[in-house]
Design an enzyme around this catalytic site. Structure first.
Site, PDB file in Angstrom:
ATOM      1  N   HIS A  37      38.359  40.605   3.297  1.00  0.00           N
ATOM      2  CA  HIS A  37      39.799  40.569   3.005  1.00  0.00           C
ATOM      3  C   HIS A  37      40.430  41.931   3.261  1.00  0.00           C
ATOM      4  CE1 HIS A  37      38.355  37.356   0.027  1.00  0.00           C
ATOM      5  NE2 HIS A  37      39.219  36.690   0.766  1.00  0.00           N
ATOM      6  N   ARG A 187      32.640  32.833  -2.003  1.00  0.00           N
ATOM      7  CA  ARG A 187      31.666  31.849  -2.505  1.00  0.00           C
ATOM      8  C   ARG A 187      30.242  32.393  -2.535  1.00  0.00           C
ATOM      9  NH1 ARG A 187      35.496  27.929   0.003  1.00  0.00           N
ATOM     10  NH2 ARG A 187      36.234  26.634  -1.724  1.00  0.00           N
TER      11      ARG A 187
HETATM   12  P1  AMP Z   1      40.010  33.177   1.326  1.00  0.00           P
HETATM   13  O1  AMP Z   1      40.351  34.094   0.194  1.00  0.00           O
HETATM   14  O2  AMP Z   1      38.594  32.754   1.380  1.00  0.00           O
HETATM   15  O3  AMP Z   1      41.010  32.048   1.459  1.00  0.00           O
HETATM   16  O4  AMP Z   1      40.211  34.057   2.649  1.00  0.00           O
HETATM   17  C1  AMP Z   1      41.424  34.700   2.905  1.00  0.00           C
HETATM   18  C2  AMP Z   1      41.418  35.205   4.330  1.00  0.00           C
HETATM   19  O5  AMP Z   1      40.353  36.126   4.512  1.00  0.00           O
HETATM   20  C3  AMP Z   1      41.192  34.074   5.346  1.00  0.00           C
HETATM   21  O6  AMP Z   1      42.018  34.300   6.476  1.00  0.00           O
HETATM   22  C4  AMP Z   1      39.745  34.226   5.671  1.00  0.00           C
HETATM   23  O7  AMP Z   1      39.401  33.721   6.942  1.00  0.00           O
HETATM   24  C5  AMP Z   1      39.582  35.723   5.608  1.00  0.00           C
HETATM   25  N1  AMP Z   1      38.180  36.071   5.409  1.00  0.00           N
HETATM   26  C6  AMP Z   1      37.343  35.576   4.456  1.00  0.00           C
HETATM   27  N2  AMP Z   1      36.104  36.082   4.611  1.00  0.00           N
HETATM   28  C7  AMP Z   1      36.158  36.897   5.695  1.00  0.00           C
HETATM   29  C8  AMP Z   1      35.187  37.722   6.384  1.00  0.00           C
HETATM   30  N3  AMP Z   1      33.923  37.778   5.986  1.00  0.00           N
HETATM   31  N4  AMP Z   1      35.611  38.424   7.446  1.00  0.00           N
HETATM   32  C9  AMP Z   1      36.895  38.356   7.876  1.00  0.00           C
HETATM   33  N5  AMP Z   1      37.851  37.610   7.263  1.00  0.00           N
HETATM   34  C10 AMP Z   1      37.483  36.896   6.205  1.00  0.00           C
END
Ligand code: AMP
Length: 281
Positions: A37, A187
Site C-alpha cells: 500500500h 490477508r
Molecule cells: P486492499 O487494501 O487489499 O484493497 O488493497 C488496496 C490497494 O493496494 C489495491 O489496489 C491493491 O491491489 C494494492 N495492493 C495490495 N497488495 C499489494 C502489493 N503486495 N503490492 C502492490 N499493491 C498492492
C-alpha cells in the site's frame, strides 16, 4: 494529515487541497496497510500534488461466507503509517456514510468480470466497481493508483473509468513481495507460521510456470505442474491456475500475445491470489 469521516467535510477539504490548481491522486484501500500500500502512496506523491488515501472495508464486495467480520482493522497504526508516508488526507467513512439509507445503485462491468475472481466470488466486482465509482465521485482524483496484485480488479476499474468517461487516469503498480516472493497482502496476517512458510510455493509455482510458458513449454502442462506443486505444498482447494489474455482476461491456450498467469488458492482457511506477466512470444 487530515482524517475525514463525513462526506460534507471531505468536499470542503478537497476544495481547499485543490486550491491553486493542485492535482490530486487517490489510493483506495481497505486498511491493514503494508509496504505494498505504501508503495502506491509513494508513487501517488510522484504523480500528483495532493495524496488522498481511502480506508473503507467495503461490505458489498464480500460474499456471505467470506471474511468481512474477520478482516483486519488497524485504524491507528494505519493513520500513523500514512502520516509518515506524506498522505495529505485520509478518507475513512463508515458504512452508513458510504451507503446511506435509500442507496440503490450498482455498477456492473460486463465480460471481464465473468471469469477468475468474478466466477469464484459472485457479485464481488459489482461491489468493487460501485465503491470505486463512488470514491472517484467523492474525491474526483486526477489519478488513481491500484496494485497489479489484484490484476483483474485493476482491469475492471480501468474499464469502468473509460466506459463512464470518468476523468481519472488509472495507474497500475507492480506487486510488492516479501523476500521469499509471497505478495504482500493484508490477508497474510491470517496465516500460521507453518502456512506462511508453505505459502512461498505460490509465487515459486507461478514463476516456474510463467518462465516455462515464456520459453515455449506447453501451456496446459505448465499449468498442471503449477497446480500439482501447490497441492504438494498444502494448498487446496485451488480456485484457478489460468493463463489469460492480459487485456481481456479471456483464457488462452498459447502465449501468442501478452498474457497474465493468475492463481487463486486456499491454504488453511486463507484464500491467496497472485499473478505474473507472460509476455508475447
Ligand atoms: P486492499 O487494501 O487489499 O484493497 O488493497 C488496496 C490497494 O493496494 C489495491 O489496489 C491493491 O491491489 C494494492 N495492493 C495490495 N497488495 C499489494 C502489493 N503486495 N503490492 C502492490 N499493491 C498492492
Amino acid at each position: 494529515m487530515q482524517i475525514v469521516r463525513a462526506l460534507d467535510q471531505l468536499r470542503r477539504s478537497m476544495a481547499d487541497l485543490r486550491r491553486g490548481g493542485k492535482t490530486v491522486a487517490l489510493v483506495p484501500t481497505m486498511g491493514a496497510l503494508h509496504h505494498g500500500h505504501l508503495t502506491l502512496v509513494e508513487e501517488a506523491r510522484r504523480r500528483a500534488d495532493r495524496v488522498i488515501v481511502s480506508i473503507f472495508v467495503n461490505p458489498t464486495q464480500f460474499g456471505p461466507n467470506e471474511d468481512l467480520a474477520a478482516y483486519p482493522r488497524r485504524a491507528e497504526a494505519d493513520a500513523a503509517l500514512l502520516r509518515a508516508a506524506g498522505c495529505d488526507l485520509l478518507w475513512s467513512p463508515d458504512v452508513a456514510e458510504m451507503y446511506p439509507h435509500g442507496f440503490r445503485t450498482s455498477v456492473t462491468v460486463a465480460g471481464i468480470t465473468a471469469m477468475l475472481e468474478g466466477a469464484a466470488r459472485p457479485g464481488h466486482f459489482d461491489g468493487v466497481a460501485t465503491v470505486v465509482g463512488k470514491l472517484f465521485g467523492q474525491v474526483r482524483p486526477d489519478v488513481a493508483l491500484f496494485g497489479e496484485k489484484d490484476y483483474q480488479q485493476l482491469r475492471v476499474v480501468t474499464r469502468m473509468a473509460a466506459d463512464l468517461d470518468l476523468a481519472v487516469e488509472v495507474i497500475g503498480i507492480a506487486t510488492v513481495r516479501d523476500a521469499d516472493g509471497l505478495a504482500l497482502s493484508s490477508r497474510n496476517a491470517y496465516l500460521s507460521p507453518a502456512e506462511r512458510a508453505a505459502a512461498a510455493a505460490l509465487p515459486a509455482a507461478l514463476r516456474t510456470a510463467a518462465e516455462g510458458i515464456a520459453a515455449g513449454a506447453p501451456v496446459a502442462k505448465m499449468l498442471a505442474e503449477a497446480q500439482a506443486r501447490l497441492e504438494q505444498a498444502g494448498f487446496g482447494p485451488i480456485d484457478y491456475v489460468a493463463l489469460c489474455d492480459a487485456a481481456t482476461l479471456e483464457p488462452v491456450e498459447t502465449a501468442d500475445r501478452d498474457c497474465r498467469l493468475l492463481v487463486a488458492a486456499r491454504i488453511g482457511g486463507t484464500r491467496l491470489i497472485d499473478n505474473l506477466a507472460v509476455p508475447a512470444r
